[in-house]
Design a protein around this motif. Structure first.
Motif, PDB file in Angstrom:
ATOM      1  N   TRP A   1       0.894  -1.228   0.105  1.00 14.58           N
ATOM      2  CA  TRP A   1      -0.013   0.048   0.035  1.00 14.58           C
ATOM      3  C   TRP A   1       0.939   1.171  -0.006  1.00 14.58           C
ATOM      4  N   ASP A   2       0.760   1.965  -0.820  1.00 15.07           N
ATOM      5  CA  ASP A   2       1.561   3.351  -0.997  1.00 15.07           C
ATOM      6  C   ASP A   2       0.831   4.256  -0.537  1.00 15.07           C
ATOM      7  N   GLY A   3       1.616   5.079   0.687  1.00 13.77           N
ATOM      8  CA  GLY A   3       0.869   6.172   1.080  1.00 13.77           C
ATOM      9  C   GLY A   3      -0.065   5.948   2.385  1.00 13.77           C
ATOM     10  N   GLU A   4      -0.404   7.102   3.015  1.00 18.74           N
ATOM     11  CA  GLU A   4      -1.334   6.898   4.105  1.00 18.74           C
ATOM     12  C   GLU A   4      -2.346   5.848   3.899  1.00 18.74           C
ATOM     13  N   LEU A   5      -2.360   5.086   4.711  1.00 22.45           N
ATOM     14  CA  LEU A   5      -3.672   4.062   4.844  1.00 22.45           C
ATOM     15  C   LEU A   5      -4.899   4.576   4.819  1.00 22.45           C
ATOM     16  N   ASN A   6      -5.261   5.708   5.557  1.00 19.60           N
ATOM     17  CA  ASN A   6      -6.506   6.352   5.662  1.00 19.60           C
ATOM     18  C   ASN A   6      -6.335   7.827   5.083  1.00 19.60           C
ATOM     19  N   TRP A   7      -5.600   8.109   4.399  1.00 19.13           N
ATOM     20  CA  TRP A   7      -5.386   9.305   3.611  1.00 19.13           C
ATOM     21  C   TRP A   7      -6.881   9.687   2.859  1.00 19.13           C
ATOM     22  N   LYS A   8      -7.484  10.921   3.161  1.00 22.16           N
ATOM     23  CA  LYS A   8      -8.647  11.465   2.833  1.00 22.16           C
ATOM     24  C   LYS A   8      -9.849  10.441   2.860  1.00 22.16           C
ATOM     25  N   GLU A   9      -9.975   9.755   3.869  1.00 29.42           N
ATOM     26  CA  GLU A   9     -11.143   8.507   4.072  1.00 29.42           C
ATOM     27  C   GLU A   9     -11.199   7.468   3.098  1.00 29.42           C
ATOM     28  N   THR A  10      -9.795   7.043   2.500  1.00 25.97           N
ATOM     29  CA  THR A  10      -9.520   5.902   2.030  1.00 25.97           C
ATOM     30  C   THR A  10      -9.727   4.844   3.022  1.00 25.97           C
ATOM     31  N   LYS A  11     -10.031   3.470   2.364  1.00 27.96           N
ATOM     32  CA  LYS A  11     -10.165   2.426   3.570  1.00 27.96           C
ATOM     33  C   LYS A  11      -8.946   1.467   3.483  1.00 27.96           C
ATOM     34  N   GLY A  12      -7.647   2.096   3.362  1.00 27.53           N
ATOM     35  CA  GLY A  12      -6.342   1.380   3.166  1.00 27.53           C
ATOM     36  C   GLY A  12      -6.182   0.408   4.648  1.00 27.53           C
TER      37      GLY A  12
END
Length: 65
Positions: free
Chosen positions: A38-49
């Motif tokens: 997973w590239d980047g923040e797991l929860n950036w801008k409400e993504t469900k990473g």
């Protein structure tokens, strides 16, 4: 810390993993193979990473060796 931490001042580890983003999360299976990234923040801008990666962790743990 109870897990390995890499100090990569020369960027060799970064290059070896073909990393392009910070942070970057890798999931490694029981055999030592990278299975998910997973590239980047797991929860950036409400993504469900985070939820996605937690499910993938459960799936990996459930696999037989």
């Amino acid at each position: 810390m109870k897990y390995p931490v890499v100090v990569d001042n020369a960027g060799k580890n970064w290059a070896a993993w073909d990393n392009r983003f910070w942070p970057c999360t890798y999931l490694v299976d029981k055999k030592g193979n990278v299975r998910y990234r997973w590239d980047g923040e797991l929860n950036w801008k409400e993504t469900k990473g985070e939820a996605i990666m937690r499910k993938k962790i459960e799936d990996l743990l459930a696999e037989k060796e």
